[in-house]
Structures are given as C-alpha cells and as structure tokens.
Enzyme design. Sequence first.
Site, PDB file in Angstrom:
ATOM      1  CG  ASP A 190      -4.846 -52.108   9.492  1.00 42.87           C
ATOM      2  OD1 ASP A 190      -3.963 -52.023   8.632  1.00 42.87           O
ATOM      3  OD2 ASP A 190      -6.051 -52.277   9.236  1.00 42.87           O
ATOM      4  CD1 TRP A 256      -2.826 -53.116   4.329  1.00 42.43           C
ATOM      5  CD2 TRP A 256      -1.053 -51.798   4.739  1.00 42.43           C
ATOM      6  NE1 TRP A 256      -3.127 -52.308   5.388  1.00 42.43           N
ATOM      7  CE2 TRP A 256      -2.063 -51.485   5.658  1.00 42.43           C
ATOM      8  CE3 TRP A 256       0.161 -51.108   4.800  1.00 42.43           C
ATOM      9  CZ2 TRP A 256      -1.892 -50.512   6.639  1.00 42.43           C
ATOM     10  CZ3 TRP A 256       0.333 -50.143   5.770  1.00 42.43           C
ATOM     11  CH2 TRP A 256      -0.686 -49.850   6.662  1.00 42.43           C
ATOM     12  N   GLY A 257       2.114 -55.754   2.769  1.00 41.23           N
ATOM     13  CA  GLY A 257       3.321 -55.968   1.968  1.00 41.23           C
ATOM     14  C   GLY A 257       4.366 -54.879   2.096  1.00 41.23           C
ATOM     15  CB  ALA A 259       7.467 -52.341   6.709  1.00 37.19           C
ATOM     16  CG  ASP A 277      -7.663 -52.829   2.402  1.00 35.09           C
ATOM     17  OD1 ASP A 277      -6.567 -53.196   2.881  1.00 35.09           O
ATOM     18  OD2 ASP A 277      -8.441 -52.076   3.015  1.00 35.09           O
TER      19      ASP A 277
HETATM   20  C1  GLA Z   1      -7.062 -51.496   6.487  1.00 32.45           C
HETATM   21  C2  GLA Z   1      -6.977 -53.011   6.384  1.00 32.45           C
HETATM   22  C3  GLA Z   1      -8.353 -53.587   6.139  1.00 32.45           C
HETATM   23  C4  GLA Z   1      -9.309 -53.145   7.239  1.00 32.45           C
HETATM   24  C5  GLA Z   1      -9.323 -51.627   7.335  1.00 32.45           C
HETATM   25  C6  GLA Z   1     -10.100 -51.135   8.532  1.00 32.45           C
HETATM   26  O1  GLA Z   1      -7.406 -50.941   5.264  1.00 32.45           O
HETATM   27  O2  GLA Z   1      -6.095 -53.394   5.364  1.00 32.45           O
HETATM   28  O3  GLA Z   1      -8.284 -55.003   6.072  1.00 32.45           O
HETATM   29  O4  GLA Z   1      -8.918 -53.703   8.455  1.00 32.45           O
HETATM   30  O5  GLA Z   1      -8.010 -51.118   7.453  1.00 32.45           O
HETATM   31  O6  GLA Z   1     -10.107 -49.740   8.602  1.00 32.45           O
END
Ligand code: GLA
Length: 632
Positions: A190, A256-257, A259, A277
């Site tokens: 992450d 999450w897309g 960078a 998410d």
């Molecule tokens: C981020 C990730 C999630 C999960 C949480 C855990 O939000 O995008 O998929 O792994 O962290 O804290």
Amino acid sequence: MKRLAIATLLAATALASPASGADKPLDAKGTWSVTTRGSAPLPPMGWNSWNAFGTDIDEEKVIASAQLIVDSGLAAKGYRYVNIDDGWWAKRRQADGRVLIRTDNFPSARTADGNTSFRPFTDRLHAMGLKAGIYSEIGRNSCGQIYGDPKGPGQPAGTITEREIGLYGHIDQDIALYFGEWNFDYIKVDGCGIRALAADSPQVKSGRLRALDPLIDYDTIPRTNIPAVKALFDQVGEALSRNKPGNDFVLSICLWGSADVRSWARTLGNLSRTSEDISPNWERMLHNLDSASRRELYAKPNSWNDPDMLFIGSGEFDDAHLTEARSHMSLWAMLNAPLIIGFDLRKASPAMMGVLGNAQVIALNQDAAAHQAVLAYDGDSVQIFTKTLADGSKAVALFNRTGSPIDVKLIASHLKYRADQPITLTDLWDGGTQSFTSEMPVHLERHQTLLFKASGTRERAQGLYLSEQPGNVNPAVDGIVHPMADPMVYRGLLPWRSTKADGEHPVYGGWGGARADATPFAQTPKIAGRTYHNAIGTLANSRLEVRNTGFSSFTTLAGIDDSVADPAVRVRFSVHADGKLLKQTGWMKPGDSPATIAVPVKGARIVELVAEGNRPEMQTVAVDWAEAALDR
Ligand code: GLA
C-alpha cells in the site's frame, strides 16, 4: 580472452552510443516490455481479509475462510491465494528492526525466543494446497494507522518508531523476513505512508506519527514525485526476486491509480490498483469498474488492472441483491480483474457461493488468451463488453448501469461477427441458449448484466484485429508526456466523504492513453471522413509492441485522426518486426487519406507500430492504426 573482452566492450559502447539511438523511446526494440518478475500469468484468484474484517483480523477468521475455500470446492476452481491485509503487526523491534506479529490474534506465530513467525501459518495454508499472502506499506505507516481509529483493533503499539511497520528504509530486511523466512507467496504493498504524512497533517501535528514528505499528491499528478515512487516499488520487486526462489511471488501495487501508476505498473508489478477503495454499494462499484474498463491495453499476462477486491456478499451485493452480485462478478471476470473474495465465508449462503463459484464465469477470467474485455458499446446507461477467448469464441456482457429496466440491441458487429451468419449465445448464469442473425433485442433489468458465450462467423476470417487481442498489444510508449486526470470515471458520492467539499473531481491519470476501437479521447476513430470500428487509437509519439502468436502478415490503414485540429501537425508511421524496419510512411498531415501498410511478419515475435510526430510533445494528436490486423 583479452581480445574478447575488448570486443565485448566495443559492442557495449556501440549499443550505448547516442548515434545508434538504441535508447530512444520510439526506436523499435524487438522486445516485450512487461515485467518478468513474479508469477501472475493469469489474474490471481483468492481471498483477502480487508473487505470482510478491516483491521480486526485473527488467525481463526482467516483459517476459517481458507478451510471453506477448500471444502466448498472454490479452491479447486482456482481461488488459491489467502491474503491477510492490514492489522497483523505488533510493532517494529528497535534493537534489530524486525517486525513482530500480534500473537494474541495469531497464536501460531508465538516463538520461544519472542521473535514471532508466520511460518507455521503459511505452512498450514500450504498444506491445505493454498498460497499465502501478506500486506505491507511502502511508507513508514499503514493506511489503517493513518486513516483508522488509533484505538481500534489491529493497530501496532509502542513508541512512534516502534509503530513504523512499513517498508520504508527496511525493504530488503522486511522482504527477506516475509518471503525468505516466513515463506509468503504474495504481497500487497500500500502507499498511504508516502501520501498522507506531510508535516501539517493531523496525524503528524498531534505527535502520533512521524512526518514523511509526501511523494504522492493524490489529487494533483504534477505534484507527485513519480520517479521516486517507481524507484521504491522497483526495490521491492528486486528484493522479492532475491528472496523467493523460482520467481514464485506476486507483487500487488496498491497506489489507487495515483502516481501515474497506469503507465508504469506493467514494468514493475503483477497487479495494480486503478482506483480508491471499493465499498459495498452500486455507485462505488461503478467508479471502480470505470477506473479499469477503458484501460484494456494496459492489462497483460503478469500485470493486471486491479479495480479492487470483490465485495460480493455484503451491502448492495448481498443475498437480497443477487442481480447486483452477479453483475459485479461478471464485470470483474470480463475485465480480467483479480478475483479476490472479500467476505467472511462462514456467512456465505449457497446462492453467494454459487455466484463466486460459477465455473463458466471464472473460466472467462482465467481464459488462456488473457485479453481484458473491450468496450464494444460505451455509454452512461449501458455498456457492452466483448472478450476474445482462446478457443476463438467470444464472451459478451450487456450491462445496465441504471436503476431502471432498459431495452437494448446486440448487433453482430459488437462481436466482430458477420451479420449474415447465425450467432449462438449461451447464457453463463442460467445456461439457456439462443441464436440470432444480424441483431438481437435484449431486455435488461435494473443493474443487470447478461453474460453470454458467443459463437459465430468471424468478420476477419483469416486472423484477428489487434483490438480483439488487447493482451497482445502493449503501449510501451503511449505518447503521454504529462499525465492527465481521466474524466470518464464515474464520480459517485464517496461514502467516507460528504458534500461539504466542492465535488468529486477526476483524479486518476490515464486520459489520452491508447485504446482498442476508440481514440485516446473516447471517440470513434475517424480518418479523412471515414469512421473505423476496428482500430487501435493512440497518440503521436507512441510505440506499440504487438506480440505475434503465429500470424504471417500484418495490415493496417494508418493515419491522423480527424479529431486533430492543428493543421501544422505531421506524423509518420512505421512498422517493425523484431526490431527491423519493414515499412515507413512519409510525413502525413491531418485530413490525409490513411496509408495502406501490408507487411509479412511470419516468424517475427514482436511487431512494433511507431507513430512519430514532428514535435517532441503531441499530447492532443490522436492517430489511428485502423483495421490493424494480423492474419494467417
Ligand atoms: C488501503 C487499501 C485497502 C486496504 C486498506 C488497509 O485503503 O486501498 O485495500 O488495504 O488500505 O488499511
């Protein structure tokens, strides 16, 4: 010996000299530039604790779902990674930097010397025939630490530095521990710790966490230090290669897309999150879907688009919402998304197990040809996705995004099948079959996806259009110089925000990327007044690598797309086989008829398509490789 050394040195110098141009991005390389690190030839399938339990995880919960995956037959159907997410760590021991496990929650991790070890846990999963996945963070602190309740479950304890359980500054040590010693097979990494801990963030100002100058500005791509982010993930990949024999690992990039990860994930990771998410509601599913659905050329064997884990079983995808659960499953399968269950399987009804375990739907996701579905019809209300399968047939998904029933038409050309020959459809949810010629009316209930396997007579009898085989077309250089946010992603109200701000804005870079059967700006390809339904659309100053899976000839009509407004633009097109030039056009201008290119490619492994512009930056200049096809 000495002479050989000098000859080698000379050869190396020649290769590196600017005159040879060997490292210019548009020069044909004859290689396939998708990462060979790690092992994800098909989208990974499995289970992850996050959507089911958040940080409130323990061994019993994980093993219970693992056992059910085996006992229910889901494992035999391909679900084999069992991944723990955030919440497993106790602290980083300061004496030697070792990360310790919360043994109250993972009792098998207790060791006599206090070192703690996940080895008994991974041994147990391996003995069940499963693979084991762990979670970490590229910064110092995890997302759960930053955004979660500091007093909630699964929070590391101790001093500020003891609570720094992320990889930052410890990449080699942690990867050696997780893979060398503990024998994990999969890691999700992450990025909240390199995003959210500026000196003025609440977590830092309160003294709870240490500042780390953000490398990622989530909302503003130009303020993100893209090379630094890439370098960190590259180090993780290198450490994985060193510590896990046989390349038997999966690196899941979770940015999450942000960078501009869309453009580089293929060179470093095995899957890459395309959005924030997912939540168990319809609008959020649409958002996540859209973040991946127009990136069909950016998913490849060993590196997949990841619109996030399944939320089947919960909220608007629970037993009372079977239509929605099936849509979610159908769409993720068609997109070659990783199928990672996010549900406490102890609570799963037979109906939910049926959704997750539909072998025909799984087979689409795991099809050996490995092509992400392409949008044959794109709209805000309805979308039609098609996917070319290894046996030469097609899958088609007709998807009603709206809350009302809708009547639509499936036409032969959506499938690139001939309109004068019968087409047979098998419904992958109810098994029913039907046939049509030319076009078929289809009624879709609200939120419904009808998913069919289709067979018919191919328009391209002797081969395949490139847009039918996106898994074999890699935009090695897509012409984007300055990443731009993608306005095509649905922006519903984020459940964890409110309307107190000024709205949801496009954020993920990707606008202008190469597309199958569309221009980079989501229009129908058009050259000199004629539209083309079969094309690869890209920008000038791009180089596409095409994997040739046994075809003999390549043909295309290459030209500047009619959407280009600047009459001074010039582009020339060239086609190469295994690095050798086969054909180059002259400099073309907007409005010119397309150039016909037909070249033999028999025996060549990689065909490259280069569109060279007359200026270094041509980010708005769309070009089309119309009717581009490989034939036997
Ligand atoms: C981020 C990730 C999630 C999960 C949480 C855990 O939000 O995008 O998929 O792994 O962290 O804290």
